[in-house]
Design a protein around this motif. Structure first.
Motif, PDB file in Angstrom:
ATOM      1  N   GLN A  78       0.834  -1.201   0.000  1.00 23.09           N
ATOM      2  CA  GLN A  78       0.000   0.000   0.000  1.00 23.09           C
ATOM      3  C   GLN A  78       0.868   1.251   0.000  1.00 23.09           C
ATOM      4  O   GLN A  78       0.560   2.248  -0.671  1.00 23.09           O
ATOM      5  N   ILE A  81       2.283   1.731  -3.514  1.00 20.45           N
ATOM      6  CA  ILE A  81       1.271   2.283  -4.430  1.00 20.45           C
ATOM      7  C   ILE A  81       1.065   3.767  -4.152  1.00 20.45           C
ATOM      8  O   ILE A  81       0.977   4.584  -5.070  1.00 20.45           O
ATOM      9  N   GLN A  85       1.597   6.755  -6.767  1.00 20.98           N
ATOM     10  CA  GLN A  85       0.518   7.682  -7.106  1.00 20.98           C
ATOM     11  C   GLN A  85       0.951   9.123  -6.865  1.00 20.98           C
ATOM     12  O   GLN A  85       0.604  10.037  -7.627  1.00 20.98           O
ATOM     13  N   SER A 114      -7.405   4.859 -11.307  1.00 20.70           N
ATOM     14  CA  SER A 114      -6.999   3.827 -12.256  1.00 20.70           C
ATOM     15  C   SER A 114      -7.347   4.231 -13.687  1.00 20.70           C
ATOM     16  O   SER A 114      -6.543   4.056 -14.618  1.00 20.70           O
ATOM     17  N   GLN A 135       1.252  -1.172 -12.102  1.00 26.10           N
ATOM     18  CA  GLN A 135       0.281  -2.240 -12.324  1.00 26.10           C
ATOM     19  C   GLN A 135       0.676  -3.517 -11.582  1.00 26.10           C
ATOM     20  O   GLN A 135      -0.160  -4.204 -11.002  1.00 26.10           O
ATOM     21  N   LYS A 138      -0.082  -3.096  -7.934  1.00 26.56           N
ATOM     22  CA  LYS A 138      -1.522  -3.206  -7.694  1.00 26.56           C
ATOM     23  C   LYS A 138      -1.987  -4.659  -7.752  1.00 26.56           C
ATOM     24  O   LYS A 138      -2.789  -5.106  -6.934  1.00 26.56           O
ATOM     25  N   LYS A 141      -0.804  -6.440  -4.660  1.00 27.20           N
ATOM     26  CA  LYS A 141      -1.629  -6.073  -3.518  1.00 27.20           C
ATOM     27  C   LYS A 141      -2.953  -6.836  -3.531  1.00 27.20           C
ATOM     28  O   LYS A 141      -3.441  -7.307  -2.497  1.00 27.20           O
ATOM     29  N   GLN A 142      -3.542  -6.991  -4.714  1.00 27.94           N
ATOM     30  CA  GLN A 142      -4.799  -7.721  -4.818  1.00 27.94           C
ATOM     31  C   GLN A 142      -4.611  -9.190  -4.432  1.00 27.94           C
ATOM     32  O   GLN A 142      -5.444  -9.790  -3.749  1.00 27.94           O
TER      33      GLN A 142
END
Length: 375
Positions: A78, A81, A85, A114, A135, A138, A141-142
């Motif tokens: 997190q 990311i 960002q 996104s 990407q 992300k 993380k998922q």
């Protein structure tokens, strides 16, 4: 009339003695045998549940550790990311100020970050490497989030097993306590019945002896009266018979002096530990009190007393005085197992059917909830 009463008394004594013998034979099969068998089975079940509970606790600890590790990884991703960002936001703002990017063109119809990143990528304002890195983070993380959900599900299921086993353990302990109380009550009742029977036998024996003495006295008086009558009929002409000489009493054989009983061994740590070591390798058996096989409380009872007897059960030992500075010879006990502490964090105990009497670490015991007590 006196002779008739004597015969009645003798008959009553004989009947009483016969009844006592019959009752004595009836007590040959212990009344508490079934309860003792049930108690042994209940203790076996309790021990099995304890072992299962320990295994589930270990499994739960492993799963909780893995879940904590996953949560840490998610936190790290997190942050990555968020850093990406932030960099993209700075980059987009810079491009807008220099006129290199039409903000209206990029942001028209944008619903979330996104979507904005995808648009930036298609307009060529984000490099392939930047887009790919964001990407991948992300996606990772998922994956971690999915993994966390699965682990939380497993932990919840394992915790449910722990709760169920704890409930079963409590129920089994209640059964053991109930059967133990019932066994003690039956043993006390049987002891009382045996004492009453012995008292009846003693009374019957005493009554029989009294009746025999009365019978002998009656016979002697009758014989003396007959002699008197015969002498009177002869008018005193016949001289009285010379009485037989009284036999000189022979010295009775002296009773052998009683064998002195062996002095009882003092309950000190050295003696207790020595007895415990002497039984290493003996077999395990439920209800065993020696000399070659023991259950856990039977083994401890022998070590403490030097006799093949039972002082009580684990429930009994749990009520003894607790000690915070255990010494060799103290008792290690929880609600369903017990042993003799030998120092150095170790104990000797009658473990199970597979291992018998062994040395084990106290810390490796079931659930690590042992206490130390002193006899």
């Amino acid at each position: 009339m006196r002779t008739a009463n004597t015969h009645k008394n003798m008959a009553r004594c004989a009947a009483t003695a016969t009844l006592a013998c019959v009752l004595g034979l009836g007590l040959a099969a212990p009344a508490y045998a079934d309860t003792a068998s049930d108690l042994a089975a209940a203790r076996t079940k309790l021990e099995q549940i304890g072992t299962q509970t320990q295994q589930i606790y270990d499994e739960l600890a492993t799963q909780t550790q893995a879940l904590d590790q996953t949560a840490g990884e998610i936190t790290q991703k997190q942050q990555e990311i968020a850093d990406g960002q932030g960099k993209l936001s700075t980059y987009v703002a810079g491009e807008y100020k220099t006129g290199g990017l039409s903000l209206l063109q990029v942001l028209t119809g944008v619903d979330d970050l996104s979507d904005m990143l995808n648009r930036l990528f298609y307009y060529g304002k984000v490099s392939d490497k930047q887009a790919q890195t964001i990407q991948e983070v992300k996606e990772l993380k998922q994956q971690l989030t999915d993994k966390q959900a699965e682990q939380e599900k497993n932990v919840a299921a394992t915790q449910k097993k722990v709760d169920e086993l704890n409930a079963q353990q409590a129920e089994a302990q209640n059964v053991v306590n109930s059967l133990d109380s019932q066994l003690q009550a039956e043993l006390a009742a049987e002891a009382e019945a045996n004492a009453a029977l012995q008292a009846g036998i003693n009374a019957s024996t005493a009554e029989k002896a009294t009746v025999s003495n009365e019978t002998a006295g009656t016979t002697e008086n009758t014989n003396n009266g007959g002699q008197t009558s015969n002498n009177n009929n002869q008018g005193g002409n016949t001289p009285a018979p010379t009485p037989a000489p009284t036999p000189t009493p022979q010295p009775s054989t002296p009773a052998p002096a009683p064998t002195p009983s062996a002095p009882s061994q003092s309950v000190d740590g050295g003696s207790v530990v020595s007895r415990a070591y002497s039984k290493l390798g003996c077999a395990y058996s439920w209800g065993g009190i020696g000399p070659n096989s023991f259950d856990c409380s039977g083994f401890v009872s022998y070590c403490l007393t030097g006799r093949y007897c039972r002082l009580g059960t684990t429930g009994t030992f749990m009520g003894w005085t607790r000690v915070s500075d255990p010494q060799p010879g103290d008792v290690v006990v929880n609600s369903y197992h017990t042993g003799i502490y030998i120092g150095g964090g170790q104990m000797i105990h009658a473990s199970d059917y597979n291992t018998g009497v062994i040395i084990s670490s106290v810390a490796a015991g079931m659930n690590n909830n042992y206490i130390f007590v002193r006899y």
